[in-house]
Structures are given as C-alpha cells and as structure tokens.
Design an enzyme around this catalytic site. Structure first.
Site, PDB file in Angstrom:
ATOM      1  N   ASN A  73     -19.920 -13.681   4.357  1.00  0.00           N
ATOM      2  CA  ASN A  73     -20.813 -14.490   4.615  1.00  0.00           C
ATOM      3  C   ASN A  73     -21.939 -15.519   5.059  1.00  0.00           C
ATOM      4  OD1 ASN A  73     -21.979 -17.252   2.904  1.00  0.00           O
ATOM      5  ND2 ASN A  73     -19.891 -18.350   4.043  1.00  0.00           N
ATOM      6  N   LYS A  99     -23.874 -16.954   4.473  1.00  0.00           N
ATOM      7  CA  LYS A  99     -24.702 -18.921   4.273  1.00  0.00           C
ATOM      8  C   LYS A  99     -26.303 -19.236   4.640  1.00  0.00           C
ATOM      9  CE  LYS A  99     -20.898 -20.199   7.737  1.00  0.00           C
ATOM     10  NZ  LYS A  99     -20.096 -21.382   7.646  1.00  0.00           N
ATOM     11  N   HIS A 126     -16.384 -23.725  -1.736  1.00  0.00           N
ATOM     12  CA  HIS A 126     -16.665 -23.698  -0.189  1.00  0.00           C
ATOM     13  C   HIS A 126     -16.365 -24.507   0.053  1.00  0.00           C
ATOM     14  CE1 HIS A 126     -17.787 -22.410   4.181  1.00  0.00           C
ATOM     15  NE2 HIS A 126     -17.399 -21.400   3.808  1.00  0.00           N
ATOM     16  N   GLU A 159     -18.372 -26.464   2.750  1.00  0.00           N
ATOM     17  CA  GLU A 159     -19.929 -26.830   2.598  1.00  0.00           C
ATOM     18  C   GLU A 159     -20.192 -27.140   1.309  1.00  0.00           C
ATOM     19  OE1 GLU A 159     -21.520 -23.573   4.532  1.00  0.00           O
ATOM     20  OE2 GLU A 159     -19.757 -23.885   6.247  1.00  0.00           O
ATOM     21  N   GLU A 213      -9.448 -21.460   3.877  1.00  0.00           N
ATOM     22  CA  GLU A 213      -9.938 -22.180   5.078  1.00  0.00           C
ATOM     23  C   GLU A 213      -9.957 -23.421   5.271  1.00  0.00           C
ATOM     24  OE1 GLU A 213     -13.453 -18.610   4.708  1.00  0.00           O
ATOM     25  OE2 GLU A 213     -14.355 -20.647   4.147  1.00  0.00           O
ATOM     26  N   GLY A 270     -17.019 -22.448  11.494  1.00  0.00           N
ATOM     27  CA  GLY A 270     -17.889 -22.178  12.095  1.00  0.00           C
ATOM     28  C   GLY A 270     -17.480 -23.089  13.453  1.00  0.00           C
ATOM     29  N   SER A 287     -13.775 -19.227  11.804  1.00  0.00           N
ATOM     30  CA  SER A 287     -13.945 -18.897  12.292  1.00  0.00           C
ATOM     31  C   SER A 287     -13.061 -16.884  13.327  1.00  0.00           C
ATOM     32  CB  SER A 287     -13.669 -19.325  13.591  1.00  0.00           C
ATOM     33  OG  SER A 287     -14.597 -20.718  14.158  1.00  0.00           O
TER      34      SER A 287
HETATM   35  C1  PEP Z   1     -17.130 -19.809   5.783  1.00  0.00           C
HETATM   36  O1  PEP Z   1     -18.743 -20.039   5.855  1.00  0.00           O
HETATM   37  O2  PEP Z   1     -16.641 -19.761   4.973  1.00  0.00           O
HETATM   38  C2  PEP Z   1     -16.909 -19.120   7.631  1.00  0.00           C
HETATM   39  C3  PEP Z   1     -15.466 -19.045   7.807  1.00  0.00           C
HETATM   40  O3  PEP Z   1     -17.233 -19.166   8.904  1.00  0.00           O
HETATM   41  P1  PEP Z   1     -17.356 -18.551  10.318  1.00  0.00           P
HETATM   42  O4  PEP Z   1     -16.592 -17.894   9.850  1.00  0.00           O
HETATM   43  O5  PEP Z   1     -18.295 -19.052  10.693  1.00  0.00           O
HETATM   44  O6  PEP Z   1     -15.729 -19.880  11.046  1.00  0.00           O
END
Ligand code: PEP
Length: 251
Positions: free
Chosen positions: A8, A10, A98, A100, A169, A175, A213
């Site tokens: 992803n 983003k 997501h 976000e 998630e 992040g 992460s």
């Molecule tokens: C994501 O944006 O779905 C995500 C898991 O980000 P990150 O791997 O940077 O934590």
C-alpha cells in the site's frame, strides 16, 4: 493457498519514482533463485498511477490495485473513482476501510461494506481493513471492534464473503514501527476466521492479511502463524528490497 503480499503505497510516488521502484522489484524477482514461490504479490497505488502500473506490471507476476473505491456506482460524486473505472484499468484489488480512511474521511462500517460490495460487483477484490485503536485494545475491546467491522461487510455482501480479502491492521501498529507480536496477531486472526466460518463453509479460502509495520525482519514469524495468510505492507512497500524480503519470507 499461497500467501498474499500487498503493498500500500499510500499517498506516495511520482511517475519517475514509481517506474524505478517497480523495475527494481521486477529485476529483483527475476534474479531471485526461486522468485517468491509461495507468495502472490500486488501493489496498491494512488488512482492516478493505476494506468502506469497497468503498463509496467501487465506482463509480470505482480498484480495491482487501488487504495479506495467509491460507494457509488457512477454520477455526481466529484473526485471519486468508481469500481467500474478500476476494472477498466484491470485492477485486481481495491483496499477498502483502511484506518486512515475511517479516521480522516469519516468512513463508517456501513460505508466500508457498501464499498466492498461495489468492488465485488465490478469484479474487483476488496481488501477490507479492520483493526482496533490503542485505546480500544487497552480497554479490552479489540475482539468486539474487529467483529463489528467485519460483520457489516458479511451482512452486506452475503455469500460473496468468500470473495473478499480481510486485512487485520491494528491502528496503533500502522506506520509506528510497533508491530503486534505474532501471537497477538494470530489471536485476532483466529477470531476473524471463526466469524467467517460462521458465515460460510468456505472461510478457509479467505486470505486474512496482517498489516502494521511489517518488515523484512518480522515478516517470517508473522507469516508462520496458522491464520496469517499474508501481509498488507505500507512503508516497506516503498523500498524494493524490503518488499521482496517480505515476499521471500512467505512459506
Ligand atoms: C498500511 O498502511 O496498511 C500499513 C500497514 O502501513 P505500515 O506497514 O507502514 O505500518
């Protein structure tokens, strides 16, 4: 079932940067002794770059997808992108819900469920994200939150539930560099699997990805858990080496 590793990006990228990142990934895959044999790969880009990804990836083992899709089919929804438009660019996936989008764009469980349904109707696989905040985890609400988020999708898409991908998630892990331990993640994945199993006899077919992460160092132990069928990768999908390391950790 192969693991599924989805990047992803983003709101990152540029025409030149994407091309160089994708070419480095493809070169890395071609050079590997056994290129990611246990993993299916995909990259989810900002919508404006989907045509570019289609061009770069169409003859490759990497699929592509979008990071969101409209809850509407077509019409006066300025700025939105319909599922049928994603299909025009041969997107295999669309991330929906997501954290976000839930956090900054006020997406509710019902909106997310409708988006998943729109994607399915257009032949695009929705990657439905669920996950708890830190406060919710600390107050013992993890299970009820993820079940409520998934229940909305099950209710809306009915028997098509086996056609979706689920991504667990934890919001506090996205992040932040903080990863759920494999045991913590597996515990939630097992809850989600049981919920899917109550809705369909084919629940085992549904990929449940972990996101938050994930990186080259922690991927193997997460992906070794019985109900972790892949990863949704944010930051590490912006670096070819890291993304390929995660793909190589899939067994
Ligand atoms: C994501 O944006 O779905 C995500 C898991 O980000 P990150 O791997 O940077 O934590």
């Amino acid at each position: 079932m192969n693991k599924l590793i989805v990047g992803n990006w983003k709101m990152n990228g540029s025409l030149a940067g994407n091309e160089s990142l994708v070419r480095t990934m493809l070169d890395g895959l071609a050079a590997a002794p056994a290129p990611a044999p246990h993993a299916d790969l995909a990259l989810c880009a900002p919508a404006v770059y989907l045509a570019q990804l289609q061009g770069l990836l169409k003859a490759s083992p990497i699929a592509w997808g979008a990071q969101d899709v409209s809850a509407h089919e077509q019409g006066a929804y300025t700025g939105e992108v319909a599922a049928g438009m994603l299909k025009d660019f041969a997107c295999r996936y669309a991330i929906v819900g997501h954290s976000e989008r839930r956090q900054y764009h006020g997406e509710t469980d019902d909106t997310v469920a409708t988006k998943a349904q729109r994607a399915l109707a257009a032949g695009v696989t929705p990657i439905v994200c669920v996950g708890e905040t830190l406060t919710q985890r600390e107050t013992g609400q993890t299970e009820s939150v993820v079940k409520r988020q998934l229940a909305a999708v099950i209710h809306t898409v009915g028997h098509c539930i086996t056609e979706i991908v689920v991504a667990y998630e934890p919001v506090w892990a996205i992040g932040t560099g903080k990863t759920a331990t494999p045991e913590m993640a597996q515990e939630v994945h097992a809850v989600l699997r049981a919920q899917l199993a109550a809705a369909s006899t084919h629940a085992k077919r549904v990929h449940i990805l972990y996101g938050g992460s994930m990186n080259g160092a922690n991927a193997a132990s997460l992906l070794a858990q019985p109900d972790i069928d892949g990863g949704l990768i944010g930051g590490a999908s912006l670096k070819a080496v890291d993304f390929l390391q995660i793909a190589a950790a899939a067994r």
